[in-house]
Scaffold this motif. Structure first.
Motif, PDB file in Angstrom:
ATOM      1  N   LEU A  85      42.443  30.012  34.737  1.00 11.60           N
ATOM      2  CA  LEU A  85      42.133  30.703  36.037  1.00 11.60           C
ATOM      3  C   LEU A  85      40.494  30.313  36.248  1.00 11.60           C
ATOM      4  CD1 LEU A  85      42.777  32.180  38.586  1.00 11.60           C
ATOM      5  CD2 LEU A  85      42.248  34.225  37.115  1.00 11.60           C
ATOM      6  N   VAL A  86      40.479  29.690  37.608  1.00 14.02           N
ATOM      7  CA  VAL A  86      38.686  29.562  38.047  1.00 14.02           C
ATOM      8  C   VAL A  86      38.732  30.458  38.901  1.00 14.02           C
ATOM      9  CG1 VAL A  86      38.658  27.086  36.813  1.00 14.02           C
ATOM     10  CG2 VAL A  86      39.606  27.494  39.262  1.00 14.02           C
ATOM     11  N   ALA A  87      37.616  31.497  38.989  1.00 16.89           N
ATOM     12  CA  ALA A  87      37.449  32.540  40.088  1.00 16.89           C
ATOM     13  C   ALA A  87      36.010  32.794  39.934  1.00 16.89           C
ATOM     14  CB  ALA A  87      38.508  33.562  39.747  1.00 16.89           C
ATOM     15  N   ASP A  88      35.494  32.697  40.830  1.00 16.31           N
ATOM     16  CA  ASP A  88      34.012  33.066  41.181  1.00 16.31           C
ATOM     17  C   ASP A  88      33.915  34.797  41.111  1.00 16.31           C
ATOM     18  OD1 ASP A  88      33.408  33.876  43.982  1.00 16.31           O
ATOM     19  OD2 ASP A  88      34.020  31.990  44.073  1.00 16.31           O
ATOM     20  N   HIS A  89      32.750  35.363  41.167  1.00 16.41           N
ATOM     21  CA  HIS A  89      32.576  36.797  40.988  1.00 16.41           C
ATOM     22  C   HIS A  89      33.041  37.565  42.502  1.00 16.41           C
ATOM     23  CE1 HIS A  89      28.901  35.651  43.037  1.00 16.41           C
ATOM     24  NE2 HIS A  89      28.805  36.699  43.520  1.00 16.41           N
ATOM     25  N   SER A  90      33.263  36.647  43.575  1.00 14.87           N
ATOM     26  CA  SER A  90      33.310  37.429  44.780  1.00 14.87           C
ATOM     27  C   SER A  90      34.945  37.762  44.650  1.00 14.87           C
ATOM     28  CB  SER A  90      33.449  36.424  46.146  1.00 14.87           C
ATOM     29  OG  SER A  90      34.212  35.414  45.748  1.00 14.87           O
ATOM     30  N   LYS A  91      35.806  37.169  44.066  1.00 13.31           N
ATOM     31  CA  LYS A  91      37.038  37.445  44.087  1.00 13.31           C
ATOM     32  C   LYS A  91      37.497  38.959  43.167  1.00 13.31           C
ATOM     33  CE  LYS A  91      37.655  33.579  45.424  1.00 13.31           C
ATOM     34  NZ  LYS A  91      38.717  32.551  44.721  1.00 13.31           N
ATOM     35  N   PHE A  92      36.353  39.668  42.370  1.00 12.20           N
ATOM     36  CA  PHE A  92      36.338  40.750  41.739  1.00 12.20           C
ATOM     37  C   PHE A  92      36.245  41.879  42.944  1.00 12.20           C
ATOM     38  CE2 PHE A  92      33.644  38.720  38.288  1.00 12.20           C
ATOM     39  CZ  PHE A  92      34.507  37.951  37.922  1.00 12.20           C
ATOM     40  N   ARG A  93      35.620  41.502  43.734  1.00 12.24           N
ATOM     41  CA  ARG A  93      35.367  42.487  45.033  1.00 12.24           C
ATOM     42  C   ARG A  93      36.441  42.369  46.246  1.00 12.24           C
ATOM     43  NH1 ARG A  93      29.863  40.610  44.428  1.00 12.24           N
ATOM     44  NH2 ARG A  93      30.178  39.492  46.517  1.00 12.24           N
ATOM     45  N   ARG A  94      37.349  41.473  46.295  1.00 15.40           N
ATOM     46  CA  ARG A  94      38.132  41.277  47.259  1.00 15.40           C
ATOM     47  C   ARG A  94      39.642  41.905  46.940  1.00 15.40           C
ATOM     48  NH1 ARG A  94      38.500  35.663  49.362  1.00 15.40           N
ATOM     49  NH2 ARG A  94      38.964  36.613  51.279  1.00 15.40           N
ATOM     50  N   THR A  95      40.621  41.762  48.079  1.00 14.49           N
ATOM     51  CA  THR A  95      41.734  42.090  47.808  1.00 14.49           C
ATOM     52  C   THR A  95      42.742  41.400  48.676  1.00 14.49           C
ATOM     53  OG1 THR A  95      43.570  44.012  48.056  1.00 14.49           O
ATOM     54  CG2 THR A  95      41.858  44.030  49.576  1.00 14.49           C
ATOM     55  N   ALA A  96      44.030  41.298  48.271  1.00 17.94           N
ATOM     56  CA  ALA A  96      45.099  40.425  49.099  1.00 17.94           C
ATOM     57  C   ALA A  96      46.096  41.140  49.239  1.00 17.94           C
ATOM     58  CB  ALA A  96      44.930  38.986  48.650  1.00 17.94           C
ATOM     59  N   PRO A  97      47.282  40.962  49.957  1.00 12.33           N
ATOM     60  CA  PRO A  97      48.425  41.631  49.953  1.00 12.33           C
ATOM     61  C   PRO A  97      49.495  41.156  49.056  1.00 12.33           C
ATOM     62  CG  PRO A  97      48.163  39.915  51.810  1.00 12.33           C
ATOM     63  CD  PRO A  97      46.945  39.849  51.055  1.00 12.33           C
ATOM     64  N   ALA A  98      49.472  39.722  48.510  1.00 12.81           N
ATOM     65  CA  ALA A  98      50.579  39.137  47.825  1.00 12.81           C
ATOM     66  C   ALA A  98      50.133  39.165  46.400  1.00 12.81           C
ATOM     67  CB  ALA A  98      51.004  37.927  48.288  1.00 12.81           C
ATOM     68  N   ARG A  99      50.897  39.591  45.457  1.00 18.94           N
ATOM     69  CA  ARG A  99      50.804  39.300  44.159  1.00 18.94           C
ATOM     70  C   ARG A  99      51.333  38.308  43.218  1.00 18.94           C
ATOM     71  NH1 ARG A  99      53.430  40.650  39.018  1.00 18.94           N
ATOM     72  NH2 ARG A  99      52.168  41.460  37.552  1.00 18.94           N
ATOM     73  N   ILE A 100      50.552  37.471  42.718  1.00 20.05           N
ATOM     74  CA  ILE A 100      50.923  36.256  42.129  1.00 20.05           C
ATOM     75  C   ILE A 100      51.662  36.821  40.741  1.00 20.05           C
ATOM     76  CG2 ILE A 100      49.952  34.087  41.233  1.00 20.05           C
ATOM     77  CD1 ILE A 100      47.739  33.957  43.224  1.00 20.05           C
ATOM     78  N   ALA A 101      50.754  36.992  39.908  1.00 18.64           N
ATOM     79  CA  ALA A 101      51.191  37.466  38.536  1.00 18.64           C
ATOM     80  C   ALA A 101      50.014  38.545  38.063  1.00 18.64           C
ATOM     81  CB  ALA A 101      51.655  36.300  37.705  1.00 18.64           C
ATOM     82  N   SER A 102      50.301  38.984  36.794  1.00 17.00           N
ATOM     83  CA  SER A 102      49.240  39.547  35.958  1.00 17.00           C
ATOM     84  C   SER A 102      48.360  38.502  35.271  1.00 17.00           C
ATOM     85  CB  SER A 102      49.892  40.401  34.889  1.00 17.00           C
ATOM     86  OG  SER A 102      48.832  40.816  33.857  1.00 17.00           O
TER      87      SER A 102
END
Length: 253
Positions: free
Chosen positions: A204-221
């Motif tokens: 998984l590649v994810a910059d730090h902004s993803k820690f503060r965001r939310t989105a409605p659809a769950r991919i997986a744990s």
């Protein structure tokens, strides 16, 4: 005007207009551009705004930021993440790259890898990897999402299910403290879920902004990935969960 009142009014303008610009706010408050940039950085770090090129928008849990705006965000962080990830992508391997500006950054870092088979549902990836003559490229097909060049839908999911990848490099729109990877498009989520099942290893590649965001659809744990490549330490709760699950976290400096 005090800093507190200026921040409050900036948020009021963002709620009214949907977006604020550095130049517009500097003129409105009669302060320097540097002052407004600091204000927007403070508000972004507090999770009240999201920085975009030339300004900021309200963080949304329903609709994603526009693709061109996302492409301009955190470029240096994405580059560091991509370099750290690409070092661990083996040669002589089958690799899937999904939709996102972070995975596109990884594609740039694979231009010197040898004997790769890259499968993707991101129309921007082939345009990058065409520069690597030692890379075979397969595009999944599917419904074109014009906003970002992503391919989604049943045809895409069916194409992904025909492979067993050595490695998948994926992005997401948000990371919940509970450890869930989240996205905005349910069709894209379906593709990602199939990809997790069809890959021997997942990064998984994810910059730090993803820690503060939310989105409605769950991919997986996040427990279903092998490693997370990011640019800042994870929030403590999420970091603890990754440690418990045996998920390696690589902070690219």
């Amino acid at each position: 005007m005090s800093l507190t009142f200026r921040h409050s009014e900036i948020l009021d303008i963002a709620r009214r207009d949907g977006k604020v610009t550095v130049e517009g706010l500097a003129e409105h408050f009669n302060v320097t551009l540097q002052t407004i940039r600091r204000d927007l950085t403070d508000l972004a770090e507090a999770g009240k705004l999201e920085r975009v090129h030339g300004g900021a928008v309200l963080p949304s849990g329903v609709t994603n930021i526009g693709y061109e705006e996302r492409r301009g965000l955190f470029k240096e962080a994405k580059l560091r993440i991509a370099k750290a990830c690409a070092v661990e992508v083996p040669e002589d391997a089958s690799v899937f790259l999904n939709i996102g500006t972070s995975t596109e950054a990884v594609a740039h870092e694979l231009l010197r890898h040898r004997n790769l088979l890259v499968v993707t549902n991101n129309m921007n990836v082939p345009a990058i990897l065409v520069g690597n003559p030692d890379c075979q490229i397969i595009v999944t097909g599917g419904q074109l999402r014009r906003a970002d060049g992503g391919l989604v839908g049943k045809l895409t999911t069916e194409a992904v299910s025909q492979f067993k990848f050595d490695l998948a490099v994926i992005g997401c729109s948000a990371l919940d403290e509970d450890g869930d990877m989240l996205d905005f498009d349910i069709q894209e989520v379906s593709v990602s879920q199939t990809l997790l099942r069809q890959s021997r290893k997942v990064f998984l590649v994810a910059d730090h902004s993803k820690f503060r965001r939310t989105a409605p659809a769950r991919i997986a744990s996040i427990s279903e990935v092998d490693a997370v490549f990011t640019d800042q330490p994870l929030p403590k709760t999420l970091e603890a969960r990754c440690r418990d699950w045996g998920v390696r976290v690589v902070v690219a400096r």
